[in-house]
Each structure stands twice: as structure tokens, then as C-alpha cells.
Design a protein around this motif. Sequence first.
Motif, mmCIF file in Angstrom:
data_model
loop_
_atom_site.group_PDB
_atom_site.id
_atom_site.type_symbol
_atom_site.label_atom_id
_atom_site.label_comp_id
_atom_site.label_asym_id
_atom_site.label_seq_id
_atom_site.Cartn_x
_atom_site.Cartn_y
_atom_site.Cartn_z
ATOM 1 N N ASP A 94 0.870 -1.175 0.000
ATOM 2 C CA ASP A 94 0.000 0.000 0.000
ATOM 3 C C ASP A 94 0.906 1.224 0.000
ATOM 4 N N ILE A 95 0.686 2.094 -0.968
ATOM 5 C CA ILE A 95 1.512 3.289 -1.154
ATOM 6 C C ILE A 95 0.648 4.517 -0.899
ATOM 7 N N ILE A 96 1.212 5.479 -0.194
ATOM 8 C CA ILE A 96 0.572 6.783 -0.059
ATOM 9 C C ILE A 96 1.539 7.820 -0.591
ATOM 10 N N LEU A 97 1.122 8.503 -1.657
ATOM 11 C CA LEU A 97 1.891 9.608 -2.214
ATOM 12 C C LEU A 97 1.500 10.870 -1.464
ATOM 13 N N GLY A 105 -2.391 18.144 -11.673
ATOM 14 C CA GLY A 105 -2.555 16.707 -11.511
ATOM 15 C C GLY A 105 -1.570 15.881 -12.311
ATOM 16 N N ARG A 106 -0.797 16.504 -13.166
ATOM 17 C CA ARG A 106 0.130 15.761 -14.031
ATOM 18 C C ARG A 106 1.188 15.003 -13.235
ATOM 19 N N THR A 107 1.797 15.672 -12.272
ATOM 20 C CA THR A 107 2.872 15.051 -11.509
ATOM 21 C C THR A 107 2.357 13.873 -10.692
ATOM 22 N N LEU A 108 1.269 14.070 -9.970
ATOM 23 C CA LEU A 108 0.735 12.988 -9.150
ATOM 24 C C LEU A 108 0.176 11.850 -9.993
ATOM 25 N N SER A 109 -0.406 12.165 -11.130
ATOM 26 C CA SER A 109 -0.893 11.122 -12.033
ATOM 27 C C SER A 109 0.279 10.270 -12.525
ATOM 28 N N GLU A 133 -9.716 23.750 -9.618
ATOM 29 C CA GLU A 133 -9.961 24.574 -10.804
ATOM 30 C C GLU A 133 -8.771 24.621 -11.748
ATOM 31 N N ARG A 134 -7.626 24.166 -11.295
ATOM 32 C CA ARG A 134 -6.415 24.147 -12.130
ATOM 33 C C ARG A 134 -6.133 22.777 -12.742
ATOM 34 N N ARG A 135 -6.995 21.790 -12.506
ATOM 35 C CA ARG A 135 -6.749 20.415 -12.941
ATOM 36 C C ARG A 135 -6.698 20.304 -14.465
ATOM 37 N N LYS A 136 -5.670 19.593 -14.938
ATOM 38 C CA LYS A 136 -5.481 19.323 -16.371
ATOM 39 C C LYS A 136 -5.708 17.860 -16.701
ATOM 40 N N VAL A 137 -5.602 16.974 -15.691
ATOM 41 C CA VAL A 137 -5.851 15.546 -15.875
ATOM 42 C C VAL A 137 -6.857 15.090 -14.827
ATOM 43 N N ALA A 138 -7.543 14.003 -15.128
ATOM 44 C CA ALA A 138 -8.577 13.497 -14.222
ATOM 45 C C ALA A 138 -7.936 12.729 -13.069
ATOM 46 N N ILE A 139 -7.728 13.407 -11.960
ATOM 47 C CA ILE A 139 -7.178 12.783 -10.764
ATOM 48 C C ILE A 139 -7.663 13.589 -9.562
ATOM 49 N N SER A 140 -7.844 12.896 -8.465
ATOM 50 C CA SER A 140 -8.210 13.585 -7.233
ATOM 51 C C SER A 140 -7.455 12.941 -6.084
ATOM 52 N N ALA A 141 -7.368 13.668 -4.993
ATOM 53 C CA ALA A 141 -6.689 13.154 -3.804
ATOM 54 C C ALA A 141 -7.661 12.329 -2.973
ATOM 55 N N ASP A 142 -7.142 11.295 -2.343
ATOM 56 C CA ASP A 142 -7.939 10.481 -1.432
ATOM 57 C C ASP A 142 -8.095 11.182 -0.087
ATOM 58 N N TYR A 143 -7.110 11.980 0.267
ATOM 59 C CA TYR A 143 -7.121 12.745 1.507
ATOM 60 C C TYR A 143 -6.636 14.157 1.180
ATOM 61 N N VAL A 144 -7.390 15.162 1.609
ATOM 62 C CA VAL A 144 -7.038 16.559 1.336
ATOM 63 C C VAL A 144 -6.979 17.321 2.646
ATOM 64 N N ASP A 182 2.534 34.602 -11.202
ATOM 65 C CA ASP A 182 1.365 34.514 -12.080
ATOM 66 C C ASP A 182 0.267 33.646 -11.464
ATOM 67 N N GLY A 183 0.396 33.316 -10.180
ATOM 68 C CA GLY A 183 -0.652 32.560 -9.517
ATOM 69 C C GLY A 183 -0.475 31.054 -9.520
ATOM 70 N N GLU A 184 0.649 30.535 -10.015
ATOM 71 C CA GLU A 184 0.882 29.095 -9.994
ATOM 72 C C GLU A 184 2.077 28.786 -9.119
ATOM 73 N N ASN A 185 2.010 27.652 -8.436
ATOM 74 C CA ASN A 185 3.095 27.230 -7.563
ATOM 75 C C ASN A 185 4.018 26.259 -8.273
ATOM 76 N N GLU A 186 5.118 25.944 -7.570
ATOM 77 C CA GLU A 186 6.106 24.993 -8.076
ATOM 78 C C GLU A 186 5.481 23.606 -8.202
ATOM 79 N N GLY A 187 4.574 23.287 -7.327
ATOM 80 C CA GLY A 187 4.021 21.939 -7.225
ATOM 81 C C GLY A 187 3.218 21.524 -8.413
ATOM 82 N N ASP A 188 2.479 20.469 -8.179
ATOM 83 C CA ASP A 188 1.709 19.801 -9.206
ATOM 84 C C ASP A 188 0.593 20.709 -9.668
#
Length: 188
Positions: A94-97, A105-109, A133-144, A182-188
Amino acid sequence: MTIQINTLFDENVISARVADLADSIAEAKPENLLVVAILKGSFIFAADLVRAMHRSGLTPEMEFMHLSSYGAGTESAKEIRILRDVESDVNGRDIILVDDILESGRTLSFAKERMLKRGAKSVQIVALLDKPERRKVAISADYVGFACPDKFVVGYGMDMGHAWRQLPFIGYVVPGEETGTDGENEGD
């Protein structure tokens, strides 16, 4: 250069939420758990989360994965580069990212698919902040941890030009000519 940072989530709110996330993960009873922190922005969150998991009765192993989707700019690119990969065998585990922020969502996908292709039993995602609102791929977090307004956030591991990671709270940069954001972070 003057930068104004306003508090979005203070230390106490973050600490309580991290404990809640750890309790929720423990209730799911993961087996042979491997927590994979996505570097760099998640390092403080991931450290606090695994300590809270320990208090919740879990004994996860921990690994790190450093992925890049930005290059020199602030806009997320479509190509993901692996700068550091997980060294542990993930087969049957069992993996938790763990990531600081779920945006495009690109990086986590990419990371999730990589773990599944290596034979992980399950792969779940814990995101400290979620910007759907910034999602580019269909992915969601299991825990937020928190829903994040569409602001450039810093602190608690997240940066702006490699600065402000050390802040014990999550803040947002007040927009202005001097910030150059410009409103975007380093992250995913």
C-alpha cells in the motif's frame, strides 16, 4: 523587492488537520505501508504526517520521489522528469503519495501510474492543498488537507523562487508588480 504574505492557514490549524489526516489514514488500516513524499514542497508536510501516523498507531516506511514538470518557468509542462526515484520495492504494498499541492494533476498522475506499474497493491494520494480549478488531468486526492483558493501560496515547505519554505504557516503572496508571480506554484 517587497513581498507581502498574508496567512491563509496558521500553525495550529495545520497541526490539527495533519493529525486528522493521519487518523483517517490509520482507520483505513493500510498494510505494509510505504509513504512517498514528492519533493521538494511536501517535505515538511510529509514529516509531520508520518509523525502523526506514528501517534495514530501506524509504522510506515518512508521514501522520496523528486519529479519536475516546470523547468525554468512557472507554468506546468506536460513532460515529467524524474530527478530522484523511489528505491524500495513497491510490489504488493500500500503506497501513499504525499504532495504539497494538487493543481494540474500531471505530476501525481505520473507518480501514481509509476507505482501501479511496479506492482503496488494500492496507491492513494494525500495532498495538503487542493486547487481543483487548475486540474489538467482526471485525478483527485484520497485525503485533502485544505481546499486552496486560486492564490500563490508559500510556507510550510512551499516556495517562491526557493524562498519562504521555512514559514511555519501557509500564506499567500499578495499580487503586485514586485512579486513577479502569475498565480501558480512549483508543485503539481
